[in-house]
Design an enzyme around this catalytic site. Sequence first.
Site, short mmCIF file in Angstrom:
data_model
loop_
_atom_site.label_atom_id
_atom_site.label_comp_id
_atom_site.label_asym_id
_atom_site.label_seq_id
_atom_site.Cartn_x
_atom_site.Cartn_y
_atom_site.Cartn_z
N GLU A 16 -18.61 20.24 37.77
CA GLU A 16 -17.29 19.58 37.70
C GLU A 16 -16.65 19.55 39.08
O GLU A 16 -16.99 20.33 39.97
CB GLU A 16 -16.36 20.27 36.71
CG GLU A 16 -16.35 21.78 36.75
CD GLU A 16 -16.00 22.41 38.06
OE1 GLU A 16 -14.99 21.97 38.66
OE2 GLU A 16 -16.72 23.33 38.50
N GLU A 45 -18.86 22.46 41.02
CA GLU A 45 -19.76 21.31 41.19
C GLU A 45 -21.06 21.45 40.41
O GLU A 45 -21.90 20.55 40.40
CB GLU A 45 -20.16 21.10 42.67
CG GLU A 45 -19.03 20.84 43.62
CD GLU A 45 -19.53 20.64 45.07
OE1 GLU A 45 -20.74 20.59 45.30
OE2 GLU A 45 -18.65 20.55 45.94
#
Lengths: 333, 333
Positions: free
Chosen positions: A161, A304
Amino acid sequence: LDVEVMEEARGRWDQLTKPLGSLGKLEEIGIRLAGIQGTVLPSVERRAVVVMCGDHGVTAEGVSAYPSAVTGLMMQNFSNGRAAVNVLARQMGADVHVVDIGSACEDDIPNIVREKVKPGTDNMAVGPAMTREEAVRALEVGMGFARKLSSEGVQVIALGEMGIGNTTPSSAIASVLTSHPLAELVGRGTGIEESVLPHKGHVIQRALEVNQPNPDDAVDVLAKVGGLEIAGLAGVVLGAASEGVAVLVDGVIAAAAALVAYRVEPKVGPYLFASHLSQEPAHRILLEAMELSPMLHLEMRLGEGTGAVLAMPLLQSATRLVQEMATFADLGL
Amino acid sequence: LDVEVMEEARGRWDQLTKPLGSLGKLEEIGIRLAGIQGTVLPSVERRAVVVMCGDHGVTAEGVSAYPSAVTGLMMQNFSNGRAAVNVLARQMGADVHVVDIGSACEDDIPNIVREKVKPGTDNMAVGPAMTREEAVRALEVGMGFARKLSSEGVQVIALGEMGIGNTTPSSAIASVLTSHPLAELVGRGTGIEESVLPHKGHVIQRALEVNQPNPDDAVDVLAKVGGLEIAGLAGVVLGAASEGVAVLVDGVIAAAAALVAYRVEPKVGPYLFASHLSQEPAHRILLEAMELSPMLHLEMRLGEGTGAVLAMPLLQSATRLVQEMATFADLGL
């Protein structure tokens, strides 16, 4: 999960040339993958990381070290293949899929899947982050994306994310769904000063008081104090599990999303694999709520999907060991 | 280590597109590798695992779940490429070097380097495991082997071992060199019953009383209550560090060997990287004595270098991130 295949897999691990149980978590992973895929020789050769991107109205309260614009800049960075997750995914042989499910960025960036439910959540400190309908739409985006990857042959999905401010809703979700006090759940995120921590805690406290999320209704929690990328990842978990795809949980945001999915449908539990233990304090508590134990202790706090991608070779090791190791019978024992 | 290059490397990590310090131990690893290799862009593309094999006279005391003959059988298994370490080394792109430095096996097994100092140690419960001269010869074998690998371009060496009974000398070494009580240091090794643990502790206690190893003389400790494969690995550490080659420590036996080398020459410290945390209780204490923090928590207790090989991709990640990630300047920040 296929319990018979898991028993068969356990029997096979016990015949390999090593002391019983001496490969620890790798054996547990191998047996669980066997149950997920319905074969004693599972495979994780097709790997992907899904990076859901969203922005957060609550950044108006000064809870993050970076402005929301950085979400868009990082999407550009993903698009160029030069963020940390791109580097690690190249190394580990995983495809990177970046989904704009709710960023405030209006640019049309190449290589980014546009599934924007809305351009960032509303400020949860003054009202719900989104409507229930928006949360459900974001869940559906995630479910659909996981099903698409499964239809393309992907066997394991890492949860990634990007969203400036998103440790704040993650801590809020953790507070409601685990009942731990906020003081144990609020961390420095991407790097706010120690002195800003109490303020971040107050903002979350206010969001909980204003919205009164219902702890027995995970979708209500997700809508009121969650985020669009968090909802998207919860959807990925639900979709992946329904298709028999393993899921690697990343840090605190991915773990909050996984716990939402787990509360919506506890059957997703056996499809979840913890990867690393983040420096963010809510992470350990979220993982424990799902009885997950992290493999990597690297003191990371990047997100991420970086931690989840780093754990991919370990899943692969579990599948290779059972395929390639000699048995005691092979050694004449 | 090249301190200037390390400062330069730290500056470069701080310019990469991520929150400061958010890649945790990977940043520390990258900076240390830069210092070791004298370049901000270090490489660990040439990797090897050295599996030192030896037998132990102390097995006569009933401290192991397996007979010494298994050491030879496992050497055959390594030779066939079908032990756990072979599988993992293939996956991680590392060469496997198996050295018979002191097994009781008399067979001439293909692919095994024969550098036998003697066919197993003597029973340390009744006298010294070996003479000081034998310990020094085993150290020299290891140093020579590490230098040879370095001359072939190897940049990182994983420490592996095979030797039935070798958690017993490892716990003995840990006891003398860390001063922790034996009760904290004795574990189940390859899998003795819980009920045999006190006996194993008594045998080690007897070995310490009979031999009176000098805690200020690590070679004395190594000779009296160590093992030939442990001495060989201590030599590998000394040789590798002297050549600027990084060393990945494996479980409790490799950690005991590394601590011997560290006490002989503290300058080897910065060349050491911890890999996993084993289930064997002495392991954590040995790592702490060298201020090493393990990356992988997999509840393994197999040896062979398996944990160290599993950590190789993490070192590689550190080198790739600094090479391939965008900087803030690249993003226009």
